[in-house]
Design a protein around this motif. Structure first.
Motif, PDB file in Angstrom:
ATOM      1  N   ILE A   1      -3.215  -6.273  -1.893  1.00  0.00           N
ATOM      2  CA  ILE A   1      -2.507  -5.110  -1.348  1.00  0.00           C
ATOM      3  C   ILE A   1      -2.045  -5.438   0.066  1.00  0.00           C
ATOM      4  O   ILE A   1      -2.849  -5.797   0.920  1.00  0.00           O
ATOM      5  CB  ILE A   1      -3.416  -3.858  -1.335  1.00  0.00           C
ATOM      6  CG1 ILE A   1      -3.895  -3.547  -2.763  1.00  0.00           C
ATOM      7  CG2 ILE A   1      -2.663  -2.656  -0.755  1.00  0.00           C
ATOM      8  CD1 ILE A   1      -4.933  -2.447  -2.855  1.00  0.00           C
TER       9      ILE A   1
ATOM     10  N   LYS B   1      -0.764   4.744   1.040  1.00  0.00           N
ATOM     11  CA  LYS B   1      -0.976   4.925   2.478  1.00  0.00           C
ATOM     12  C   LYS B   1       0.352   5.054   3.220  1.00  0.00           C
ATOM     13  O   LYS B   1       0.488   5.839   4.155  1.00  0.00           O
ATOM     14  CB  LYS B   1      -1.787   3.758   3.046  1.00  0.00           C
ATOM     15  CG  LYS B   1      -2.232   4.019   4.477  1.00  0.00           C
ATOM     16  CD  LYS B   1      -3.325   3.097   4.937  1.00  0.00           C
ATOM     17  CE  LYS B   1      -3.799   3.507   6.328  1.00  0.00           C
ATOM     18  NZ  LYS B   1      -4.572   2.449   6.961  1.00  0.00           N
TER      19      LYS B   1
ATOM     20  N   GLY C   1      -0.156  -4.262   3.570  1.00  0.00           N
ATOM     21  CA  GLY C   1       0.043  -3.043   4.354  1.00  0.00           C
ATOM     22  C   GLY C   1       1.507  -2.769   4.679  1.00  0.00           C
ATOM     23  O   GLY C   1       2.354  -3.664   4.634  1.00  0.00           O
TER      24      GLY C   1
ATOM     25  N   ASP D   1       0.853  -1.193   0.000  1.00  0.00           N
ATOM     26  CA  ASP D   1       0.000   0.000   0.000  1.00  0.00           C
ATOM     27  C   ASP D   1       0.889   1.245   0.000  1.00  0.00           C
ATOM     28  O   ASP D   1       1.081   1.915   1.009  1.00  0.00           O
ATOM     29  CB  ASP D   1      -0.929  -0.017   1.224  1.00  0.00           C
ATOM     30  CG  ASP D   1      -2.108   0.925   1.043  1.00  0.00           C
ATOM     31  OD1 ASP D   1      -2.006   1.843   0.206  1.00  0.00           O
ATOM     32  OD2 ASP D   1      -3.124   0.748   1.742  1.00  0.00           O
TER      33      ASP D   1
END
Length: 273
Positions: A258, A102, A260, A99
């Motif tokens: 995806i 983010k 993290g 990600d």
């Protein structure tokens, strides 16, 4: 078959470990090719792997790749194809990515919340999705915190060599940056070296944050704050996806997984007030 831009790169070496461990457990042999960020070498690697009659191919794109016909040939030949990390948006196939947006957002937010008011993003190539997503996360954080920004806050710079050339110019501006978010750790380390050579204190005058959190983040002085990419997990998930394709145990629709990231705060960024 696996094609990576660089085998010596910390992130890709951890991905390779994940790929090899799981492939070995499942009874598969692995052939590795290094594109060295060269489109021509990437094409040759694809030809070599197809000639070797591999069951499937895992790819992370090279920086200079703008034409994707060699990947279309893989699909046309009925060979399973999975992209990881640096993916091709034009070909409908399975992908494993982190990600990036983010992660970049969290890094930039940390710089803002620790008092940085003029942050520069040393960005990656915008033809790569990771370059775009990290840039987007940076911009989104600035906008969410009502921080003014312009094109001067985003500078293409994704190697230590480029940092040596570009960072002195940034520091000589009327309003030099007090925060830098670099697209990767090596660039962040290169930037830190230049900043210290120019007499600026890290993090008191300039905070620096990178993206990867490899071994280099503990070797810089001060240790580098960075966004951690779980490379080993990316490798395991990518090869798992590929094996499901090869053994036809997956669904027909291409899937994007995806994974993290985690922000690891060390000594190169100021403490929150």
């Amino acid at each position: 078959g696996v094609i990576v831009p660089e085998i010596v790169h910390y992130f890709f070496s951890t991905v390779i470990s994940g790929i090899e461990d799981l492939a070995y457990d499942k009874g598969y042999h692995v052939m590795f090719c290094q594109s060295n960020e060269s489109y021509e070498r990437e094409v040759k690697a694809v030809e070599t792997l197809m000639a070797s009659r591999v069951d499937g191919i895992l790819v992370s794109l090279g920086k200079t790749t703008m034409n994707y016909d060699h990947f279309r040939e893989i699909v046309k030949a009925g060979i399973s194809l999975v992209f990881f990390d640096r993916v091709c948006e034009e070909i409908e196939t399975d992908r494993v990515i982190v990600d990036d947006e983010k992660g970049a957002y969290n890094a930039t937010r940390h710089l803002i919340e620790t008092g940085c008011r003029n942050i520069v993003h040393l960005s990656g190539p915008q033809n790569l999705l990771i370059g775009k997503n990290r840039r987007n996360g940076f911009v989104k954080a600035l906008e969410d915190y009502n921080m003014p920004w312009s094109s001067k806050n985003i500078v293409k710079c994704d190697t230590p060599e480029e940092a040596e050339l570009i960072v002195p110019e940034l520091l000589s501006r009327n309003n030099p940056p007090d925060g830098i978010f670099a697209v990767n750790d090596l660039t962040a380390a290169g930037a830190m070296k230049v900043i210290k050579e120019k007499g600026f204190k890290v993090p008191e005058e300039v905070s620096i944050i990178g993206f990867t959190s490899g071994m280099i983040s503990d070797l810089t002085d001060p240790p580098l704050s960075s966004v951690m990419q779980p490379g080993y997990l990316v490798g395991k998930e990518a090869v798992q996806m590929l094996i499901r394709n090869i053994e036809k145990t997956n669904k027909d629709q291409p899937e994007t997984m995806i994974i993290g990231t985690e922000l690891l705060i060390k000594g190169s960024t100021r403490k929150k007030p």
